[in-house]
Design an enzyme around this catalytic site. Structure first.
Site, PDB file in Angstrom:
ATOM      1  N   TYR A  16       0.803  -1.226   0.000  1.00 41.43           N
ATOM      2  CA  TYR A  16       0.000   0.000   0.000  1.00 41.43           C
ATOM      3  C   TYR A  16       0.835   1.275   0.000  1.00 41.43           C
ATOM      4  O   TYR A  16       0.295   2.364  -0.184  1.00 41.43           O
ATOM      5  CB  TYR A  16      -0.912   0.025   1.230  1.00 41.43           C
ATOM      6  N   HIS A  21      -4.134   6.413  -1.357  1.00 45.91           N
ATOM      7  CA  HIS A  21      -4.706   6.473  -0.008  1.00 45.91           C
ATOM      8  C   HIS A  21      -3.649   6.837   1.035  1.00 45.91           C
ATOM      9  O   HIS A  21      -3.991   7.293   2.125  1.00 45.91           O
ATOM     10  CB  HIS A  21      -5.331   5.117   0.331  1.00 45.91           C
ATOM     11  N   PHE A  67      -4.574  -0.359   9.924  1.00 46.12           N
ATOM     12  CA  PHE A  67      -5.092   0.064   8.631  1.00 46.12           C
ATOM     13  C   PHE A  67      -5.898   1.346   8.798  1.00 46.12           C
ATOM     14  O   PHE A  67      -6.377   1.673   9.881  1.00 46.12           O
ATOM     15  CB  PHE A  67      -5.919  -1.061   7.990  1.00 46.12           C
ATOM     16  N   ASN A  69      -8.830   2.417   8.235  1.00 45.47           N
ATOM     17  CA  ASN A  69     -10.165   2.425   8.835  1.00 45.47           C
ATOM     18  C   ASN A  69     -10.144   2.271  10.348  1.00 45.47           C
ATOM     19  O   ASN A  69     -11.182   2.389  10.993  1.00 45.47           O
ATOM     20  CB  ASN A  69     -11.036   1.321   8.227  1.00 45.47           C
ATOM     21  N   ASN A 115     -13.210   6.802   5.730  1.00 44.38           N
ATOM     22  CA  ASN A 115     -13.329   5.890   6.873  1.00 44.38           C
ATOM     23  C   ASN A 115     -12.283   6.128   7.953  1.00 44.38           C
ATOM     24  O   ASN A 115     -12.540   5.875   9.129  1.00 44.38           O
ATOM     25  CB  ASN A 115     -13.316   4.444   6.407  1.00 44.38           C
TER      26      ASN A 115
END
Length: 189
Positions: A16, A21, A67, A69, A115
């Protein structure tokens, strides 16, 4: 109110690291590098942490190990441990609703479907914290959002995001001093 905690939202791990993001983490990482500060993992705080001091304004920099969220738990744990009020926190995050390369500083507000912000608001019990929003653009349809934010930007978009990050880093000394109106005028223009 001076900022004492800057949190760069991200999804951890190499899969990631270069995704849209993680733009918030890109800024916080670059800020630490420019101040020769190195992150260390603190499992108790569930984050990578470091500290900088600009013009006698110390500030903790945070990259959550959780993560995106679930960023709120890390933010809550650290803010409670160091007795930092929500109004002394700056959350740096990607923003679908801004064109690629735009950056905006904002105080308070809703989560806007993000989120990470939703979880931070829930964990802190308030949305009254500051946000530095890095524009990553929108894929055009809501069904494409998940795939879009978890993909790598093109070289052109990446450069625009880096330029926005430079503009964001330029206002950090003002933000740390607590002059949010001046910082907003400079970066939101």
């Amino acid at each position: 109110m001076a900022i004492k905690l800057i949190v760069g939202l991200r999804n951890p791990g190499s899969a990631y690291e270069q995704t849209r993001h993680n733009a918030g983490a890109w800024l916080v990482t670059a800020l630490a590098q420019r101040h020769n500060s190195h992150f260390k993992i603190d499992k108790k705080m569930q984050a990578e942490l470091t500290e900088i001091d600009i013009n006698n304004h110390p500030c903790r920099l945070v990259l959550p190990l959780s993560f995106m969220n679930h960023s709120g738990q890390t933010t809550r744990i650290i803010s409670q441990f160091y007795k930092i009020e929500p109004g002394e926190i700056l959350i740096v995050h990607d923003e679908l609703d801004l064109p690629v390369g735009r950056i905006k500083l904002k105080t308070g507000g809703g989560h806007g479907g993000h989120n990470g912000l939703r979880d931070i608001t829930a964990q802190l019990g308030t949305g009254v914290f500051h946000r530095l929003r890095i524009g990553i653009g929108h894929p055009g349809h809501k069904d494409l959002v998940h795939q879009y934010v978890l993909s790598r930007p093109s070289m052109h978009d990446r450069q625009q995001i880096y330029d926005a990050i430079d503009r964001g880093i330029a206002i950090i000394p003002i933000v740390l001093s607590g002059d949010m109106a001046r910082a907003m005028n400079q970066v939101n223009a």
